[in-house]
Design a protein around this motif. Sequence first.
Motif, PDB file in Angstrom:
ATOM      1  N   HIS A  16     -48.161   6.762   6.560  1.00  0.00           N
ATOM      2  CA  HIS A  16     -47.396   6.558   5.334  1.00  0.00           C
ATOM      3  C   HIS A  16     -47.113   7.879   4.613  1.00  0.00           C
ATOM      4  CE1 HIS A  16     -46.640   2.524   3.474  1.00  0.00           C
ATOM      5  NE2 HIS A  16     -45.903   3.337   2.756  1.00  0.00           N
ATOM      6  N   ALA A  17     -48.101   8.770   4.626  1.00  0.00           N
ATOM      7  CA  ALA A  17     -47.928  10.037   3.912  1.00  0.00           C
ATOM      8  C   ALA A  17     -46.839  10.870   4.584  1.00  0.00           C
ATOM      9  CB  ALA A  17     -49.261  10.795   3.896  1.00  0.00           C
ATOM     10  N   ASP A  39     -49.297  11.982  17.102  1.00  0.00           N
ATOM     11  CA  ASP A  39     -49.843  11.591  18.407  1.00  0.00           C
ATOM     12  C   ASP A  39     -49.588  10.117  18.711  1.00  0.00           C
ATOM     13  OD1 ASP A  39     -51.618  10.520  16.619  1.00  0.00           O
ATOM     14  OD2 ASP A  39     -53.386  11.545  17.406  1.00  0.00           O
ATOM     15  N   GLU A  40     -48.970   9.405  17.770  1.00  0.00           N
ATOM     16  CA  GLU A  40     -48.633   8.001  18.045  1.00  0.00           C
ATOM     17  C   GLU A  40     -47.206   7.934  18.610  1.00  0.00           C
ATOM     18  OE1 GLU A  40     -50.351   4.830  15.743  1.00  0.00           O
ATOM     19  OE2 GLU A  40     -50.617   6.247  14.112  1.00  0.00           O
ATOM     20  N   ARG A  47     -49.453   0.728   7.628  1.00  0.00           N
ATOM     21  CA  ARG A  47     -50.577   0.021   8.258  1.00  0.00           C
ATOM     22  C   ARG A  47     -50.951  -1.304   7.593  1.00  0.00           C
ATOM     23  NH1 ARG A  47     -52.335   3.817  11.990  1.00  0.00           N
ATOM     24  NH2 ARG A  47     -51.342   5.749  11.356  1.00  0.00           N
ATOM     25  N   LYS A  52     -52.517  -8.152   8.238  1.00  0.00           N
ATOM     26  CA  LYS A  52     -51.935  -9.264   7.464  1.00  0.00           C
ATOM     27  C   LYS A  52     -50.803  -9.883   8.297  1.00  0.00           C
ATOM     28  CE  LYS A  52     -52.890  -6.599   3.201  1.00  0.00           C
ATOM     29  NZ  LYS A  52     -53.133  -5.255   3.733  1.00  0.00           N
ATOM     30  N   VAL A  85     -51.524  17.452  17.990  1.00  0.00           N
ATOM     31  CA  VAL A  85     -51.733  18.852  17.612  1.00  0.00           C
ATOM     32  C   VAL A  85     -53.190  19.180  17.886  1.00  0.00           C
ATOM     33  CG1 VAL A  85     -51.665  20.524  15.721  1.00  0.00           C
ATOM     34  CG2 VAL A  85     -49.933  18.710  15.847  1.00  0.00           C
ATOM     35  N   ASP A 282     -54.816  10.136   3.232  1.00  0.00           N
ATOM     36  CA  ASP A 282     -56.217   9.777   3.485  1.00  0.00           C
ATOM     37  C   ASP A 282     -57.095  10.966   3.874  1.00  0.00           C
ATOM     38  OD1 ASP A 282     -55.636   7.088   3.128  1.00  0.00           O
ATOM     39  OD2 ASP A 282     -56.478   6.453   5.054  1.00  0.00           O
ATOM     40  N   SER A 299     -55.521   4.724   0.455  1.00  0.00           N
ATOM     41  CA  SER A 299     -54.558   3.736  -0.028  1.00  0.00           C
ATOM     42  C   SER A 299     -53.138   4.239   0.148  1.00  0.00           C
ATOM     43  CB  SER A 299     -54.807   3.412  -1.495  1.00  0.00           C
ATOM     44  OG  SER A 299     -54.262   4.416  -2.314  1.00  0.00           O
ATOM     45  N   VAL A 300     -52.239   3.279   0.278  1.00  0.00           N
ATOM     46  CA  VAL A 300     -50.821   3.601   0.422  1.00  0.00           C
ATOM     47  C   VAL A 300     -50.324   4.340  -0.825  1.00  0.00           C
ATOM     48  CG1 VAL A 300     -48.544   2.522   0.427  1.00  0.00           C
ATOM     49  CG2 VAL A 300     -50.286   1.782   2.056  1.00  0.00           C
ATOM     50  N   PHE A 327     -53.922  -0.590  -5.525  1.00  0.00           N
ATOM     51  CA  PHE A 327     -54.242  -1.120  -4.208  1.00  0.00           C
ATOM     52  C   PHE A 327     -53.965  -2.616  -4.199  1.00  0.00           C
ATOM     53  CE2 PHE A 327     -57.007  -2.429  -0.779  1.00  0.00           C
ATOM     54  CZ  PHE A 327     -56.774  -1.422   0.127  1.00  0.00           C
ATOM     55  N   TRP A 328     -53.813  -3.207  -3.024  1.00  0.00           N
ATOM     56  CA  TRP A 328     -53.662  -4.663  -2.976  1.00  0.00           C
ATOM     57  C   TRP A 328     -54.302  -5.200  -1.693  1.00  0.00           C
ATOM     58  CZ3 TRP A 328     -50.113  -1.380  -1.021  1.00  0.00           C
ATOM     59  CH2 TRP A 328     -49.571  -1.679   0.228  1.00  0.00           C
TER      60      TRP A 328
HETATM   61  C1  LIG Z   1     -55.434  -2.511   8.907  1.00  0.00           C
HETATM   62  C2  LIG Z   1     -55.202  -1.731   7.650  1.00  0.00           C
HETATM   63  C3  LIG Z   1     -54.815  -2.392   6.494  1.00  0.00           C
HETATM   64  C4  LIG Z   1     -54.597  -1.678   5.314  1.00  0.00           C
HETATM   65  N1  LIG Z   1     -54.204  -2.354   4.182  1.00  0.00           N
HETATM   66  C5  LIG Z   1     -53.925  -1.654   3.061  1.00  0.00           C
HETATM   67  C6  LIG Z   1     -53.439  -2.304   1.896  1.00  0.00           C
HETATM   68  O1  LIG Z   1     -53.283  -3.519   1.860  1.00  0.00           O
HETATM   69  N2  LIG Z   1     -53.122  -1.541   0.810  1.00  0.00           N
HETATM   70  C7  LIG Z   1     -53.282  -0.171   0.807  1.00  0.00           C
HETATM   71  O2  LIG Z   1     -52.989   0.497  -0.203  1.00  0.00           O
HETATM   72  N3  LIG Z   1     -53.772   0.476   1.901  1.00  0.00           N
HETATM   73  C8  LIG Z   1     -54.090  -0.229   3.013  1.00  0.00           C
HETATM   74  N4  LIG Z   1     -54.563   0.424   4.124  1.00  0.00           N
HETATM   75  C9  LIG Z   1     -54.825   1.882   4.043  1.00  0.00           C
HETATM   76  C10 LIG Z   1     -53.535   2.654   4.234  1.00  0.00           C
HETATM   77  O3  LIG Z   1     -52.843   2.159   5.350  1.00  0.00           O
HETATM   78  C11 LIG Z   1     -53.861   4.123   4.402  1.00  0.00           C
HETATM   79  O4  LIG Z   1     -54.425   4.574   3.196  1.00  0.00           O
HETATM   80  C12 LIG Z   1     -52.603   4.937   4.724  1.00  0.00           C
HETATM   81  O5  LIG Z   1     -52.160   4.572   6.008  1.00  0.00           O
HETATM   82  C13 LIG Z   1     -52.874   6.416   4.677  1.00  0.00           C
HETATM   83  O6  LIG Z   1     -51.745   7.078   5.161  1.00  0.00           O
HETATM   84  P1  LIG Z   1     -51.867   8.513   5.853  1.00  0.00           P
HETATM   85  O7  LIG Z   1     -50.492   8.867   6.281  1.00  0.00           O
HETATM   86  O8  LIG Z   1     -52.618   9.418   4.976  1.00  0.00           O
HETATM   87  O9  LIG Z   1     -52.804   8.296   7.130  1.00  0.00           O
HETATM   88  P2  LIG Z   1     -52.624   7.417   8.426  1.00  0.00           P
HETATM   89  O10 LIG Z   1     -51.808   6.204   8.135  1.00  0.00           O
HETATM   90  O11 LIG Z   1     -53.997   7.232   8.995  1.00  0.00           O
HETATM   91  O12 LIG Z   1     -51.771   8.343   9.402  1.00  0.00           O
HETATM   92  C14 LIG Z   1     -52.288   9.518   9.998  1.00  0.00           C
HETATM   93  C15 LIG Z   1     -51.454   9.857  11.200  1.00  0.00           C
HETATM   94  O13 LIG Z   1     -51.778  11.137  11.706  1.00  0.00           O
HETATM   95  C16 LIG Z   1     -51.853  11.082  13.127  1.00  0.00           C
HETATM   96  N5  LIG Z   1     -52.672  12.224  13.573  1.00  0.00           N
HETATM   97  C17 LIG Z   1     -53.966  12.474  13.231  1.00  0.00           C
HETATM   98  N6  LIG Z   1     -54.384  13.623  13.816  1.00  0.00           N
HETATM   99  C18 LIG Z   1     -53.328  14.103  14.526  1.00  0.00           C
HETATM  100  C19 LIG Z   1     -53.148  15.246  15.345  1.00  0.00           C
HETATM  101  N7  LIG Z   1     -54.115  16.145  15.541  1.00  0.00           N
HETATM  102  N8  LIG Z   1     -51.945  15.416  15.950  1.00  0.00           N
HETATM  103  C20 LIG Z   1     -50.933  14.529  15.741  1.00  0.00           C
HETATM  104  N9  LIG Z   1     -51.053  13.443  14.984  1.00  0.00           N
HETATM  105  C21 LIG Z   1     -52.243  13.220  14.371  1.00  0.00           C
HETATM  106  C22 LIG Z   1     -52.445   9.707  13.358  1.00  0.00           C
HETATM  107  O14 LIG Z   1     -52.289   9.247  14.657  1.00  0.00           O
HETATM  108  C23 LIG Z   1     -51.631   8.880  12.358  1.00  0.00           C
HETATM  109  O15 LIG Z   1     -50.366   8.569  12.864  1.00  0.00           O
HETATM  110  C24 LIG Z   1     -54.779  -0.266   5.315  1.00  0.00           C
HETATM  111  C25 LIG Z   1     -55.192   0.402   6.486  1.00  0.00           C
HETATM  112  C26 LIG Z   1     -55.388  -0.322   7.639  1.00  0.00           C
HETATM  113  C27 LIG Z   1     -55.820   0.398   8.891  1.00  0.00           C
END
Ligand SMILES: Cc1cc2nc3c(=O)[nH]c(=O)nc-3n(C[C@H](O)[C@H](O)[C@H](O)COP(=O)(O)OP(=O)(O)OC[C@H]3O[C@@H](n4cnc5c(N)ncnc54)[C@H](O)[C@@H]3O)c2cc1C
Length: 410
Positions: A16-17, A39-40, A47, A52, A85, A282, A299-300, A327-328
Amino acid sequence: MVNKKKDTTVIVGGGHAAGTLLTALLQKKYQHEVVLVSDEPHPPYQRPPLSKSYLAGEVDQSSLYLKPRSVYENAGQQLRLGVRVEGIDRYAKSIKLSDQSTLKYDRLVLATGSHVRRLKAPGSDLKGIHYLHDIADTDALRNQLVPGKRLVIVGGGYIGLEVAASAIKKGVNVTVLEAAERLMQRVTGPEMSTFFYAKHTAAGVDVRLGTAVTGFEAGDKGRVAGVTLADGGNVPADIVLVSIGVIPETTLAENAGLLCDDGIVVDEFTRTDDRDILAIGDCTRHRNLFFEKMQRLESVANAVDQARTAAATLMGEEMPYDSAPWFWSNQYDVRLQMVGLSQNHDQRVLRGTTNDKGFAVFYLLEGSVIAVDAVNLPIAFMVGKQLVQQRKSVSADALSNTDIELKSLI
Ligand SMILES: Cc1cc2nc3c(=O)[nH]c(=O)nc-3n(C[C@H](O)[C@H](O)[C@H](O)COP(=O)(O)OP(=O)(O)OC[C@H]3O[C@@H](n4cnc5c(N)ncnc54)[C@H](O)[C@@H]3O)c2cc1C
């Protein structure tokens, strides 16, 4: 005329970030080259539906994507998907990728998120033990959720409980094992824990509190057959979901010598201690002007807010991170919405009666509202957001009196 070479900004991550940052840079007409490496195999996606609506089979995979891949690419942003990476060379300002190539950067943004905490216990490598963090995890779990199967969920946090709600609807026999004395203990107060306990048990979920897991028992062909408990008991299982939290993904940052402390340490502008490297989402322990102390949030809303701040920082603007987290969670017909962090409260005020028709718990510290949890009561969440953001002092009587309109308290 000499053409000035464009700078390159590399974003690491596909969550999401990272996705929000791409969009924010497009909106701001960012003039530099942008390359995202994840890496995905998917374009950046959300997420929350993984536990859900996507787990329930109500939405398809493409609806998880924040934008179709073509939107970024048509705008000139490059997506390198399915590539990890592996290292950062801060002196050469380049990153090493798993396909053996290197990529130069002028600015680097780490949006590496978190990874699931694994339960290290005897039998933890047996087949049929699942974790839930990405699309592939949900696909694997969903296939197993067929009527009559016995699913044991280790962890009574919001993800485990969302899965429990989906699985029981599908006719799966569900047991939730929670080591603490109440559900969602880390994030909410006792009233909410009690309400959700009642919801799950009424739906037929066997919820066991104060129940610690010590390992897994093997059945045929290396598959899990049961979960062993600290009290000597055992719960038979065909499928196990372990959902006991996440750990910030800081390996790259740590290996590159960036300051980390259970998260990559960033200031209110998302800057690390290297002026050319930002970090968001995160994976960070961050300064949010809203709080006195540094925070790490999963959190998102945090991912989105930090991504917008990072976009401003990359543009040379100053937009410090300064907002109350929210959050929700969706379980059955219940929508729980939370704003603020309730942990330090010294008073709780209940508004309404704890049932599905809508109620809220306000958390106060020295008379000011610091957090609100609302169940099927969006107005309490919306008003609560403003009260929390303003750290408003409101009397407990006014908050609990349902004859007083919440809006009048702002
Ligand atoms: C099942 C589930 C339900 C959720 N429900 C909620 C909700 O209802 N409400 C809410 O607010 N939050 C919820 N969350 C939490 C929310 O999804 C996370 O806080 C949010 O995804 C954080 O975003 P991010 O981009 O920081 O990290 P992430 O979504 O974890 O993304 C990180 C990305 O970096 C990639 N990555 C990591 N290291 C490397 C590398 N070395 N090289 C290349 N790529 C790499 C990973 O593969 C991933 O794609 C939920 C999470 C999950 C798993």
